[in-house]
Design a protein around this motif. Sequence first.
Motif, mmCIF file in Angstrom:
data_model
loop_
_atom_site.group_PDB
_atom_site.id
_atom_site.type_symbol
_atom_site.label_atom_id
_atom_site.label_comp_id
_atom_site.label_asym_id
_atom_site.label_seq_id
_atom_site.Cartn_x
_atom_site.Cartn_y
_atom_site.Cartn_z
ATOM 1 N N PRO A 103 -57.842 -18.052 42.106
ATOM 2 C CA PRO A 103 -57.937 -16.951 41.145
ATOM 3 C C PRO A 103 -59.337 -16.360 41.074
ATOM 4 C CG PRO A 103 -57.845 -19.054 40.001
ATOM 5 C CD PRO A 103 -57.696 -19.351 41.447
ATOM 6 N N THR A 104 -60.326 -17.115 41.522
ATOM 7 C CA THR A 104 -61.699 -16.627 41.354
ATOM 8 C C THR A 104 -62.161 -15.779 42.531
ATOM 9 O OG1 THR A 104 -62.542 -18.630 42.380
ATOM 10 C CG2 THR A 104 -62.369 -18.643 39.984
ATOM 11 N N ALA A 105 -61.478 -15.868 43.643
ATOM 12 C CA ALA A 105 -61.958 -15.157 44.831
ATOM 13 C C ALA A 105 -61.318 -13.776 44.915
ATOM 14 C CB ALA A 105 -61.627 -15.945 46.082
ATOM 15 N N ALA A 106 -62.096 -12.829 45.359
ATOM 16 C CA ALA A 106 -61.565 -11.485 45.569
ATOM 17 C C ALA A 106 -61.218 -11.325 47.031
ATOM 18 C CB ALA A 106 -62.613 -10.450 45.173
ATOM 19 N N VAL A 107 -60.003 -10.857 47.280
ATOM 20 C CA VAL A 107 -59.569 -10.702 48.667
ATOM 21 C C VAL A 107 -59.918 -9.290 49.116
ATOM 22 C CG1 VAL A 107 -57.602 -10.755 50.226
ATOM 23 C CG2 VAL A 107 -57.713 -12.334 48.279
ATOM 24 N N PRO A 108 -60.637 -9.159 50.229
ATOM 25 C CA PRO A 108 -61.030 -7.821 50.669
ATOM 26 C C PRO A 108 -59.798 -6.938 50.932
ATOM 27 C CG PRO A 108 -61.665 -9.513 52.279
ATOM 28 C CD PRO A 108 -61.132 -10.218 51.105
ATOM 29 N N GLY A 109 -59.825 -5.724 50.395
ATOM 30 C CA GLY A 109 -58.743 -4.776 50.643
ATOM 31 C C GLY A 109 -57.563 -4.941 49.715
ATOM 32 N N LEU A 110 -57.639 -5.920 48.777
ATOM 33 C CA LEU A 110 -56.534 -6.090 47.830
ATOM 34 C C LEU A 110 -57.082 -5.877 46.416
ATOM 35 C CD1 LEU A 110 -54.353 -9.167 48.845
ATOM 36 C CD2 LEU A 110 -53.843 -6.749 49.089
ATOM 37 N N SER A 111 -56.361 -5.098 45.613
ATOM 38 C CA SER A 111 -56.842 -4.863 44.259
ATOM 39 C C SER A 111 -56.571 -6.079 43.377
ATOM 40 C CB SER A 111 -56.176 -3.612 43.680
ATOM 41 O OG SER A 111 -54.777 -3.704 43.872
ATOM 42 N N SER A 112 -55.386 -6.675 43.514
ATOM 43 C CA SER A 112 -55.104 -7.871 42.714
ATOM 44 C C SER A 112 -54.776 -9.013 43.666
ATOM 45 C CB SER A 112 -53.930 -7.623 41.778
ATOM 46 O OG SER A 112 -52.727 -7.731 42.507
#
Lengths: 708, 319
Positions: A103-112
């Motif tokens: 839940p803490t990581a942001a996936v490149p190219g994905l908003s959620s």
Amino acid sequence: MLTRRLLIIAPAVIILILLQSYFWVPSYEQQTRGNPDRLVQYITASAGDASILNPILSADTASSQIQSQVFDSLIDRDKDLHFRGRLALSWDIYEEAFFHMNPTAAVPGLSSSDPESVAGLIRSAAQTPGRWSGAVAESLANIQAVTILPSRTFSATHAFKGPEGAQQVDAQISAPARVRLVLNRVDQDLFKNLEPLLGAEYFSSFPSDAFLSTDVDLPPEQLSVLAESMVPAVEHNPIIVFHLRPGVRFHDGHVFDAGDVKFTYEAIMNPKNLSPRVADYEPVKAVEVIDPLTVKITYKRLYSPAIGTWGMGILPEHLLNPRALREEAERLDKDPATFTLRQSRFGRNPVGCGPFRFTSWKSDQYIRLTRFGDYWEGPPNYTQYAVRIIPDPLTQEMEFYAGTIDSYQVQPHQVARLSEDARFQNFSGISFGYTYIGYNMRRAPFKDPRVRKALGMAIDVDKIIRYVLHGQGERITGPFVKQTGYYNHDISPLPYDPEGALELLESAGWRRNASGWLEKDGRRLAFTLITNSGNQLRQAILAVAQDAWKKIGVDVRTDLLEWSVFIQERVNKLDFDALILGWQMGIDPDLYQIWHSSQTGPYQLNFVGFENKEADDLIIKIRQEYDHRKQVAYCHRLHRIIAEAQPYNFLYVRKWTAVLDKRIVIREQGPDGSPVYRKITPTKTGDYAYDFNKWIKLPGVPVFAQDG
Amino acid sequence: MISFIGRSAVQKMITLFFVSIVSFLIIHLAPGKPSQVDPMNPKFTPEMVERFRSEFHLDKPLTIQYLYFYRDLFTGRTVSWKDNQSVLLKIWERFLNSLPLFIVGTILTWTLSFPVGIRSALQRGGNFDRSSTFLAYLLISIPGFFFAYVLIIFVVTQFQVPVIGMETFGIGSTSPMTRFMDRIWHLLLPSVLGATAGIAVLSRYVRSQMLEVEGQDYVRTARAKGLPPDQVHYKHALRNALLPFVTMFGLILPGLIGGSVITESIFSWPGMGRMAYEAILARDYPVILTVNFISAVLVLIGTFISDLLYLVVDPRIRL
């Protein structure tokens, strides 16, 4: 005078009785040539008696020799040491890999970063792997299916060693959703290769601790160990599915099926049975019977030696399941609670589905087996198989000459004579073990690889092989079995070069002083070389090495220690400078226990203290790699690293020679049903008994076309 | 008499108790552990070693281990660590195998030594004495295993008959008489081999004892009153010369369980000695300790018997 007469007549009568019995004894002639039954019996000798004829309990060679005839395994190794199906017709290996949503990581190219969109991202990347380069594309193309497993909450009790001894902690876990990836083949680099897609930190930043709460406060490092085992960021689950051979029967007629495989696994893991094979099967997560002829084995983690462990004899479930054991205990009037496979009569009356069925066992005398007519591959040619227990090698030799034993393991000094004997056919090969001089790399002079190498160069190993081993040995350069592909033949052994050794030592700072001893900073190069007493080869090497090293100015003392003192007081406690020892190896290239840097403590097997970052990495990779080609590449690299570091001076691997009666040949069924005879030929790896089931003894020495 | 037996029994029980402690300690304190507990095998994990240790009670203090071992021994539950067979059954089986060797060997030793020893004492310095002395020292000094090899190679190459084991391998289907004779034949070499060393040693003792006794006054008296020489030597002299042998005779009893490691290994004889030797190598504590205990008991019984025999042969001793 009565006393006098008695004292003379009594022994005379006894001796007469003893001597006259000579006329009743069948001579060797009657036993062998005049006896047609002898031609369908194979008799061999063993120095020691078997301990227990249950493949999951025994660990000695005499027992396994018998077991290999009585029991059959799912797979074994063929002529080229590749796996070959026996009770298994075929098998598939694939993998299920899991990762928890981070839940803490942001996936490149994905908003959620909800599970659906992450899974969707992987799915679409897997369909168009071409957009990625090399290894990443390969890993993506390997993904067969992507599914989402919902989040779950559960509780677990965990035992740990706290400050007040053994403690227990109750943990509440609320794990996030997981993604399951089904892979066509096992891929240890999967998650590394998913990082470009999901973000470099996606897996490493997964906060396991956040999903766990405990009733007792744990120290933070223990908490994170517990959390990582309960909610791991990623998980590899390799799976082997065996498709079993239909219509195979045990010796008692019962049909073999997947239940027997599952039972064998459970019997090994049952702590009551004290099986010495537990370590092999510990990585197994579950064994499931899919249908009577399919069994699925799921592993907790990547562990490539796992396939080889199924070369294990399969036990008959119907004779050993808890109900059968309870009935047996009651019959024998024993306490059913403590009655296990170890107590069962099965250990002395085994039933398997191998080519020979067990007939009788007289302790310290012989074990007899009889041909199993319903063997799935067709019954062997011999009707009897017997192992005689003859502890003394000279006695074995005499019996072999007399024809009452069919094979004899020749001792090195006899090879030259016996291999030219026209009565026998002989086979030789190299064994699966090597002898080495190991250096304690924690101690001063041996920290420097140049010193270790120089010491190795000062010893003329070829001379050792020629004179100590009577030529019955070969040089070896590294820790793998020489006949396998894992061994790197490009590495040449250390040359015998005392001059070069001195140069190397000089570059390491060791110079010869006025009296000829090597010195550095005023200290002599002096140490003690030890080995165990009772092994004449090692004792001879001890003397040879001491002499060779003295010649270049090394002050060596030697010491011989009784085996258990040697191991317990010196090796286990890491209290030695240098030692001579040997390793017996398996075919599998897993070197973790002997070479990984985590195994350098007291009572561990990396007692020389070899530590190398790249080697550690390779050892783990070899362990986790299921692709033979890649494994071979890693092994070759590892072999080179170890050979360059010379933590051991690898000396030699011994050659064995066996002689057989020339009348033993291979008999096969020709295309028209008539028997075809051919000579016994060893496999590439030297195994002459590979076709044992087709062997037969002829009344006279055969002449084959190729012999002229 | 009764009080002697009672006192002796109590003393021997106390001795036995100490023997049991000492032998237990020696075996446990000696370096080396059973291979299940001290493996040089990468496949043995520490957890498994721990499990074996607790199964064998090796994790308990020595005193508790001692109590466990002797409790199991006296209730007949001791099992070998090697193969989980009952130790007492194993010993009984091997004992029966060793017994014929022991009996034949002992009879040969104890019968032949006397005439040989007496004759060489009587003809002291004569040809017979010299040659028997030479032969005796030859047999004492020749290593047993070497002599065995020479005998085996000679018999096998000259007579082409098997000599290994308790019976010819694979003789199963012949008549009982042949099988019986076959067994007798296999007894010949090992028992003769065992007896030769015994005869060599014992005949030397007999000779020196006889020499001593022959010089005594009563022997001269017996001779002087005109008794036939055989009666003088074999009755008057031998009886008195026998006294020291009574002790030795009591001590052959433990030989029952000792067996001979070398003979049994070379001849592949499945006897006691070989089993005990292999148990020591494998650190199979239950087997070693049981054999040890039984032989201690046999030694004590042996000394007890020789005490009683003294009563019979020496009228001066009264209890």
